[in-house]
Design a protein around this motif. Structure first.
Motif, PDB file in Angstrom:
ATOM      1  N   ASN A   8     -12.149   1.763  -5.597  1.00 38.52           N
ATOM      2  CA  ASN A   8     -11.442   2.989  -5.214  1.00 38.52           C
ATOM      3  C   ASN A   8     -10.184   2.714  -4.395  1.00 38.52           C
ATOM      4  O   ASN A   8      -9.837   3.475  -3.500  1.00 38.52           O
ATOM      5  N   ALA A  11      -5.756   5.289  -6.698  1.00 37.03           N
ATOM      6  CA  ALA A  11      -6.096   6.673  -7.014  1.00 37.03           C
ATOM      7  C   ALA A  11      -5.025   7.365  -7.847  1.00 37.03           C
ATOM      8  O   ALA A  11      -5.310   8.324  -8.548  1.00 37.03           O
ATOM      9  N   THR A  23      -2.059  11.493 -11.759  1.00 34.22           N
ATOM     10  CA  THR A  23      -3.420  10.984 -11.848  1.00 34.22           C
ATOM     11  C   THR A  23      -3.486   9.830 -12.840  1.00 34.22           C
ATOM     12  O   THR A  23      -2.605   9.668 -13.687  1.00 34.22           O
ATOM     13  N   SER A  41      -2.753   4.003  -3.540  1.00 36.75           N
ATOM     14  CA  SER A  41      -4.115   4.233  -3.073  1.00 36.75           C
ATOM     15  C   SER A  41      -4.320   5.680  -2.634  1.00 36.75           C
ATOM     16  O   SER A  41      -5.448   6.165  -2.579  1.00 36.75           O
ATOM     17  N   ALA A  42      -3.227   6.378  -2.315  1.00 40.15           N
ATOM     18  CA  ALA A  42      -3.322   7.764  -1.869  1.00 40.15           C
ATOM     19  C   ALA A  42      -2.053   8.516  -2.239  1.00 40.15           C
ATOM     20  O   ALA A  42      -0.982   7.920  -2.414  1.00 40.15           O
ATOM     21  N   GLU A  43      -2.177   9.810  -2.337  1.00 35.69           N
ATOM     22  CA  GLU A  43      -1.028  10.650  -2.672  1.00 35.69           C
ATOM     23  C   GLU A  43       0.057  10.536  -1.601  1.00 35.69           C
ATOM     24  O   GLU A  43       1.250  10.504  -1.919  1.00 35.69           O
TER      25      GLU A  43
END
Length: 71
Positions: A8, A11, A23, A41-43
């Protein structure tokens, strides 16, 4: 890449040339050239680097971005 997905750590994906992120399962993103692909890894990471949301897979974020875009 699969290892990062499994943990994870990835992302979102983006297009380095167009400065658009979305996405991982976006049909538009899947068509981009491999050499233009970047991963986040993150928005917030994508936004901090100057990327805008994809209008296809992130409609709500895109509309919010578009409403505040002054360019």
């Amino acid at each position: 890449m699969k290892i990062l997905l499994d943990k994870n750590q990835v992302a979102f994906a983006g297009n380095a040339k167009l400065k658009i992120y979305g996405t991982l399962n976006c049909s538009s993103g899947k068509r981009m050239k491999v050499e233009n692909r970047v991963f986040f890894s993150a928005e917030t990471e994508a936004i901090d680097l100057g990327y805008r949301p994809c209008g296809h897979c992130m409609v709500a974020s895109y509309k919010k971005w578009k409403a505040f875009d002054l360019t």
